[in-house]
Design a protein around this motif. Structure first.
Motif, PDB file in Angstrom:
ATOM      1  N   SER A 207       2.687  16.180 -25.317  1.00 60.73           N
ATOM      2  CA  SER A 207       3.135  14.787 -25.248  1.00 60.73           C
ATOM      3  C   SER A 207       2.083  13.865 -25.841  1.00 60.73           C
ATOM      4  CB  SER A 207       3.416  14.392 -23.793  1.00 60.73           C
ATOM      5  OG  SER A 207       4.372  15.248 -23.206  1.00 60.73           O
ATOM      6  N   GLY A 208       0.815  14.122 -25.502  1.00 62.01           N
ATOM      7  CA  GLY A 208      -0.261  13.304 -26.042  1.00 62.01           C
ATOM      8  C   GLY A 208      -0.394  13.448 -27.547  1.00 62.01           C
ATOM      9  N   TYR A 209      -0.166  14.669 -28.050  1.00 63.54           N
ATOM     10  CA  TYR A 209      -0.221  14.880 -29.493  1.00 63.54           C
ATOM     11  C   TYR A 209       0.918  14.119 -30.173  1.00 63.54           C
ATOM     12  CZ  TYR A 209      -0.073  17.163 -34.049  1.00 63.54           C
ATOM     13  OH  TYR A 209      -0.049  17.403 -35.409  1.00 63.54           O
ATOM     14  N   SER A 210       2.152  14.272 -29.649  1.00 68.23           N
ATOM     15  CA  SER A 210       3.319  13.624 -30.258  1.00 68.23           C
ATOM     16  C   SER A 210       3.196  12.107 -30.225  1.00 68.23           C
ATOM     17  CB  SER A 210       4.603  14.050 -29.518  1.00 68.23           C
ATOM     18  OG  SER A 210       4.801  15.446 -29.601  1.00 68.23           O
ATOM     19  N   ALA A 211       2.593  11.578 -29.153  1.00 72.32           N
ATOM     20  CA  ALA A 211       2.492  10.124 -28.986  1.00 72.32           C
ATOM     21  C   ALA A 211       1.243   9.528 -29.628  1.00 72.32           C
ATOM     22  CB  ALA A 211       2.531   9.769 -27.500  1.00 72.32           C
ATOM     23  N   GLY A 212       0.417  10.363 -30.262  1.00 69.83           N
ATOM     24  CA  GLY A 212      -0.746   9.857 -30.973  1.00 69.83           C
ATOM     25  C   GLY A 212      -1.912   9.459 -30.100  1.00 69.83           C
ATOM     26  N   CYS A 277      -3.688  21.882 -31.723  1.00 67.73           N
ATOM     27  CA  CYS A 277      -3.317  20.730 -32.541  1.00 67.73           C
ATOM     28  C   CYS A 277      -4.216  19.526 -32.261  1.00 67.73           C
ATOM     29  CB  CYS A 277      -1.859  20.352 -32.284  1.00 67.73           C
ATOM     30  SG  CYS A 277      -0.661  21.510 -32.990  1.00 67.73           S
ATOM     31  N   LEU A 278      -4.634  19.367 -31.031  1.00 70.64           N
ATOM     32  CA  LEU A 278      -5.461  18.220 -30.664  1.00 70.64           C
ATOM     33  C   LEU A 278      -6.923  18.401 -31.041  1.00 70.64           C
ATOM     34  CD1 LEU A 278      -3.877  17.563 -27.170  1.00 70.64           C
ATOM     35  CD2 LEU A 278      -3.902  15.915 -29.048  1.00 70.64           C
ATOM     36  N   THR A 279      -7.397  19.640 -31.048  1.00 68.93           N
ATOM     37  CA  THR A 279      -8.832  19.879 -31.217  1.00 68.93           C
ATOM     38  C   THR A 279      -9.198  20.560 -32.528  1.00 68.93           C
ATOM     39  OG1 THR A 279      -8.723  22.039 -30.123  1.00 68.93           O
ATOM     40  CG2 THR A 279      -9.072  20.101 -28.712  1.00 68.93           C
ATOM     41  N   GLY A 280      -8.218  21.142 -33.203  1.00 66.86           N
ATOM     42  CA  GLY A 280      -8.521  21.913 -34.409  1.00 66.86           C
ATOM     43  C   GLY A 280      -9.004  23.310 -34.129  1.00 66.86           C
ATOM     44  N   ASN A 281      -8.983  23.721 -32.858  1.00 65.77           N
ATOM     45  CA  ASN A 281      -9.420  25.079 -32.494  1.00 65.77           C
ATOM     46  C   ASN A 281      -8.234  26.036 -32.550  1.00 65.77           C
ATOM     47  OD1 ASN A 281     -11.857  23.920 -31.997  1.00 65.77           O
ATOM     48  ND2 ASN A 281     -11.709  23.954 -29.777  1.00 65.77           N
ATOM     49  N   GLY A 282      -7.821  26.434 -33.746  1.00 65.09           N
ATOM     50  CA  GLY A 282      -6.675  27.309 -33.903  1.00 65.09           C
ATOM     51  C   GLY A 282      -5.611  26.686 -34.785  1.00 65.09           C
ATOM     52  N   GLU A 283      -4.522  27.447 -34.988  1.00 62.64           N
ATOM     53  CA  GLU A 283      -3.437  26.993 -35.850  1.00 62.64           C
ATOM     54  C   GLU A 283      -2.580  25.946 -35.138  1.00 62.64           C
ATOM     55  OE1 GLU A 283      -2.843  27.883 -39.031  1.00 62.64           O
ATOM     56  OE2 GLU A 283      -4.736  29.008 -38.961  1.00 62.64           O
ATOM     57  N   CYS A 284      -2.121  24.952 -35.904  1.00 67.73           N
ATOM     58  CA  CYS A 284      -1.259  23.901 -35.352  1.00 67.73           C
ATOM     59  C   CYS A 284       0.099  23.937 -36.051  1.00 67.73           C
ATOM     60  CB  CYS A 284      -1.909  22.530 -35.525  1.00 67.73           C
ATOM     61  SG  CYS A 284      -0.848  21.161 -34.948  1.00 67.73           S
ATOM     62  N   PRO A 285       1.119  24.503 -35.394  1.00 69.11           N
ATOM     63  CA  PRO A 285       2.435  24.575 -36.021  1.00 69.11           C
ATOM     64  C   PRO A 285       3.184  23.249 -36.012  1.00 69.11           C
ATOM     65  CG  PRO A 285       2.520  25.505 -33.812  1.00 69.11           C
ATOM     66  CD  PRO A 285       1.086  25.176 -34.078  1.00 69.11           C
ATOM     67  N   SER A 286       2.684  22.270 -35.281  1.00 65.47           N
ATOM     68  CA  SER A 286       3.406  21.007 -35.112  1.00 65.47           C
ATOM     69  C   SER A 286       3.077  19.970 -36.179  1.00 65.47           C
ATOM     70  CB  SER A 286       3.102  20.403 -33.732  1.00 65.47           C
ATOM     71  OG  SER A 286       3.429  21.312 -32.706  1.00 65.47           O
ATOM     72  N   ALA A 289      -3.743  19.212 -37.585  1.00 68.08           N
ATOM     73  CA  ALA A 289      -4.647  19.367 -36.444  1.00 68.08           C
ATOM     74  C   ALA A 289      -5.617  18.188 -36.377  1.00 68.08           C
ATOM     75  CB  ALA A 289      -5.411  20.675 -36.561  1.00 68.08           C
ATOM     76  N   ARG A 290      -5.959  17.792 -35.160  1.00 66.70           N
ATOM     77  CA  ARG A 290      -6.893  16.682 -34.949  1.00 66.70           C
ATOM     78  C   ARG A 290      -8.245  17.232 -34.505  1.00 66.70           C
ATOM     79  NH1 ARG A 290      -4.165  13.227 -38.020  1.00 66.70           N
ATOM     80  NH2 ARG A 290      -1.931  13.424 -37.566  1.00 66.70           N
TER      81      ARG A 290
END
Length: 345
Positions: A207-212, A277-286, A289-290
């Motif tokens: 939710s935090g990723y989607s909402a920026g 996705c939030l940290t860049g530690n791994g693949e982000c399919p969404s 990555a941040r």
């Protein structure tokens, strides 16, 4: 004449159930639970499974500008047929409902579903009594973790900070840790973080990723301080009782296998990919990555949190809900997760 009568009776038994048009109000329109599971189920899966006998008019509470605390209240009044939102939004009307989503007693999706399944009979009774509604499903948002616009390194660093909580029990948990629990609606959180109204905020990682939220925070503490934010789907009880048994069975079977089960199956993987996705530690399919800082949660943090939960938070909830509900929680959810509220008779 007997042959004609028998033929008519056979035809009536074979006829499909009366067509039903359901008005459905979903949860947050921008979040994956609605987009990937709710909307496809109500607009495609259920109508197709019914052979076109069930049609659905779907919107969401945010598209209707409903207050989140009004969703189940209006459902019980029959304003629409089906409603779904986070159970914690309704605890002002039903304090006993806080027992569905207790912080830190479930650290995996499997444990969270065990907790929900244990609580399900209790939740059914709460919705029937408080909201004139019949529970159809309980699905998860991912664990409610902590986003901070401050350099936190451990749980103790939340002391003295202003933290947006995802529910009343979470707010009390934060206060027991020495933080200040702040009530801010989900949509207002980015502005509150940017302006310093709050230092940190609790929500699901996805939710935090989607909402920026990554635009206005720097550190991610992946400890489930807000539980799993269970979303309850319920139907107005009068509308439910108006359906024939065949239609009721179709809806309950379909929503269990085609909505609830897939949402739970995806929950654990979603947490891991959302953190990536939030940290860049791994693949982000969404998407992109941040680069938020991932704060590792220590055993000492978990031990401290569990101590606060057992000694302060759960006994305070038992006082609000009453001994009958607290005892029922001990005998079901508490037994499932290995936690007991002391002093409950």
């Amino acid at each position: 004449m007997k042959t004609l009568t028998g033929l008519l009776a056979t035809t009536m038994l074979a006829a499909p159930a009366m067509a039903q048009d359901l008005s459905v109000v979903g949860s947050w329109s921008s979040l994956p639970l609605h987009q990937q599971y709710e909307a496809p189920f109500w607009t495609e899966t259920l109508p197709e499974a019914s052979g076109g006998e069930i049609t659905v008019s779907l919107t969401t509470h945010d598209q209707m500008n409903l207050g989140v605390g009004d969703v189940y209240r209006l459902l019980g009044q029959g304003v629409y047929d089906v409603g779904m939102t986070v159970a914690d939004y309704a605890v002002a009307d039903a304090p006993e409902l806080e027992g569905l989503d207790v912080p830190l007693v479930a650290l995996t999706a499997e444990e969270a579903r065990d907790m929900v399944d244990a609580a399900r009979p209790m939740v059914h009774d709460i919705f029937r009594y408080r909201f004139n509604s019949h529970v159809l499903a309980i699905a998860p948002y991912p664990p409610q973790v902590v986003f901070c616009n401050a350099p936190v390194t451990e749980l103790a660093d939340l002391e003295g900070l202003k933290v947006r909580a995802s529910g009343r029990m979470t707010a009390q948990f934060l206060e027991a840790l020495g933080a200040e629990g702040i009530n801010v609606s989900f949509g207002e959180v980015p502005g509150a973080l940017q302006s310093g109204v709050v230092d940190c905020a609790v929500t699901g990682a996805g939710s935090g990723y989607s909402a920026g939220w990554w635009e206005v925070t720097t550190h991610l503490l992946p400890i489930p301080l807000g539980g799993w934010d269970s979303v309850v789907t319920a139907m107005n009880l009068d509308r439910w009782n108006s359906l024939d048994a065949e239609t009721q069975d179709l809806i309950e079977t379909q929503i269990a296998t085609e909505f609830e089960d897939p949402a739970w199956a995806a929950a654990q993987d979603a947490l891991e990919t959302d953190i990536a996705c939030l940290t860049g530690n791994g693949e982000c399919p969404s998407g992109e990555a941040r680069d938020m800082t991932l704060v590792e949660v220590s055993d000492a943090d978990f031990d401290r949190a569990r101590e606060v939960l057992v000694s302060d938070v759960l006994p305070a909830w038992a006082e609000r809900a009453g001994d009958d509900w607290a005892k029922r929680w001990n005998d079901t959810v508490g037994e499932a997760v290995g936690v007991s509220i002391e002093g409950v008779n």
